[in-house]
Scaffold this active site. Structure first.
Site, PDB file in Angstrom:
ATOM      1  N   ASP A   3      -3.534  -2.318 -15.696  1.00  0.00           N
ATOM      2  CA  ASP A   3      -2.960  -1.595 -14.553  1.00  0.00           C
ATOM      3  C   ASP A   3      -3.396  -0.125 -14.622  1.00  0.00           C
ATOM      4  O   ASP A   3      -3.123   0.574 -15.611  1.00  0.00           O
ATOM      5  CB  ASP A   3      -1.424  -1.722 -14.620  1.00  0.00           C
ATOM      6  CG  ASP A   3      -0.745  -1.146 -13.385  1.00  0.00           C
ATOM      7  OD1 ASP A   3      -0.063  -1.906 -12.684  1.00  0.00           O
ATOM      8  OD2 ASP A   3      -0.879   0.074 -13.153  1.00  0.00           O
TER       9      ASP A   3
ATOM     10  N   HIS B 292      -7.348   6.924   0.715  1.00  0.00           N
ATOM     11  CA  HIS B 292      -7.398   5.496   0.439  1.00  0.00           C
ATOM     12  C   HIS B 292      -8.832   4.998   0.178  1.00  0.00           C
ATOM     13  O   HIS B 292      -9.069   4.142  -0.674  1.00  0.00           O
ATOM     14  CB  HIS B 292      -6.780   4.763   1.633  1.00  0.00           C
ATOM     15  CG  HIS B 292      -6.107   3.494   1.262  1.00  0.00           C
ATOM     16  ND1 HIS B 292      -6.736   2.288   1.341  1.00  0.00           N
ATOM     17  CD2 HIS B 292      -4.859   3.235   0.786  1.00  0.00           C
ATOM     18  CE1 HIS B 292      -5.911   1.339   0.941  1.00  0.00           C
ATOM     19  NE2 HIS B 292      -4.760   1.896   0.607  1.00  0.00           N
TER      20      HIS B 292
ATOM     21  N   GLU C  76      -3.541  -2.267  -7.711  1.00  0.00           N
ATOM     22  CA  GLU C  76      -4.325  -1.675  -8.811  1.00  0.00           C
ATOM     23  C   GLU C  76      -4.069  -2.432 -10.110  1.00  0.00           C
ATOM     24  O   GLU C  76      -4.209  -1.902 -11.191  1.00  0.00           O
ATOM     25  CB  GLU C  76      -4.059  -0.179  -8.986  1.00  0.00           C
ATOM     26  CG  GLU C  76      -2.719   0.433  -8.713  1.00  0.00           C
ATOM     27  CD  GLU C  76      -1.452  -0.254  -9.224  1.00  0.00           C
ATOM     28  OE1 GLU C  76      -1.157  -1.361  -8.716  1.00  0.00           O
ATOM     29  OE2 GLU C  76      -0.761   0.307 -10.076  1.00  0.00           O
TER      30      GLU C  76
END
Ligand SMILES: Nc1nc2c(ncn2[C@@H]2O[C@H](COP(=O)(O)OP(=O)(O)OP(=O)(O)O)[C@@H](O)[C@H]2O)c(=O)[nH]1
Length: 325
Positions: free
Chosen positions: A192, A205, A235
């Protein structure tokens, strides 16, 4: 194309429907192998995935060959190994005939030059009529594989997606079930990206998406051909590291963690937190994901940019005193 009688056309139609009805790559392979094995003069049918980038690796580098259903060994071989390698080097896309030694083979080669390449090897000779059937089935097989790629992969990073993760993990569990412990196992890690929201907030973004693509490429470079890579969502990514021990799995993950830390992303430097658990063939998949998630939570909690390992859920111990595994 040879002229076909009405009955032959009906048979061909029925066979193609069986391929078209498959819902996953796994079902598709089972259907194709079953259909081909029904042809009397065919002795054996095997299906393989061939990994390794020819352009990067050079022609002398051995490809990794994975047999269907899943073989996880890096050094897997079977009786057709040399034939698979021959077709990998000399074969062309689509359907081809080969005589190797004194045996006749037909190959169905899909996605040549675009790993994972798919090869179905048919041992035996077939009549002209059956060869036409094989060609027809091969073109449906190829078409279905391309459809499944869209369904089973994440569009942004081209890694396998969350749905494929579950079906792949089921196959990994099946591989180990009933097998005597060998000292080697598989490890599941959730990767992560740390503070990814800040990347989006600061750079937008689109730049965030670029970071995700670079991250996936680093995964491809860092892990081995025998490992399975997924984008799990947002993510969050997952890797299943196969047929290894805990020390080697952690070393691989740590070298990935370092390569992320050292890489210059378009938005600057980022780090990754990693939660790991050993794949246990008798633990339900949701529990295993929960355990890896808890390990990830610990990694975040303990300062990020680190790896934490858990092999049983701390929750299950609290919820139920007698559950140990
Ligand atoms: N650019 C981009 N952002 C995404 C995508 N999917 C999810 N995100 C973003 O990922 C971010 C995840 O943020 P959080 O869950 O708060 O976690 P974080 O900021 O990484 O913090 P920690 O995980 O606690 O270190 C959110 O801002 C989402 O909008 C995507 O496909 N592209």
């Amino acid at each position: 194309m040879l002229p076909m009688s009405f009955e032959q056309l009906q048979t061909a139609f029925a066979l193609s429907s069986r391929l078209i009805e498959s819902k996953t790559f796994h079902d598709l392979n089972v259907a194709l192998i079953t259909i081909l094995n029904e042809i009397d003069t065919i002795n054996d049918v095997s299906s393989y995935e061939i990994l390794g980038n020819r352009a990067e690796a050079g022609s002398d580098v051995e490809p990794l060959i994975r047999k269907f259903p899943l073989s996880l060994d890096e050094n897997f071989t079977d009786e057709y190994h040399s034939v698979v390698k021959y077709v990998y080097k000399e074969g062309t896309s689509g359907v081809g005939k080969h005589v190797i030694g004194n045996q006749a083979f037909i190959s169905i080669y899909v996605n040549k030059d675009e790993p994972p390449e798919k090869l179905v090897l048919i041992q035996g000779e077939v009549s002209d009529y059956h060869y036409e059937i094989v060609k027809g089935l091969a073109s449906i097989y190829e078409h279905q594989i391309n459809l499944f790629d869209v369904k089973e992969r994440d569009l942004l990073t081209k890694l396998h997606n969350r749905q494929t993760f579950v079906t792949t993990l089921e196959q990994v569990l099946n591989f180990y079930r009933g097998m005597a412990p060998s000292g080697k196992g598989s490890f599941m890690a959730i990767l992560d990206i740390d503070h990814f929201k800040q990347v989006n907030d600061k750079f937008g973004h689109m730049q965030g998406d670029e970071v995700l693509i670079h991250f996936a490429n680093l995964m491809r470079k860092s892990f081995r051909h025998a490992d399975f890579l997924f984008r799990y969502g947002g993510e969050e990514f997952v890797v299943i590291i196969n047929q290894t021990d805990k020390t080697a799995a952690l070393a691989l993950l740590d070298s990935f963690r370092l390569s992320v830390k050292q890489f210059s992303f378009p938005s600057g430097h980022i780090t990754v937190s990693i939660g790991v658990t050993e794949v246990n063939p008798y633990t339900p998949i949701p529990t295993m994901i929960e355990i890896a998630d808890e390990a990830l939570y610990l990694a975040k909690h303990n300062g990020r940019d680190r790896i934490e390992v858990l092999n049983r859920s701390t929750k299950s111990v609290v919820d139920n005193d007698i559950e140990f595994f």
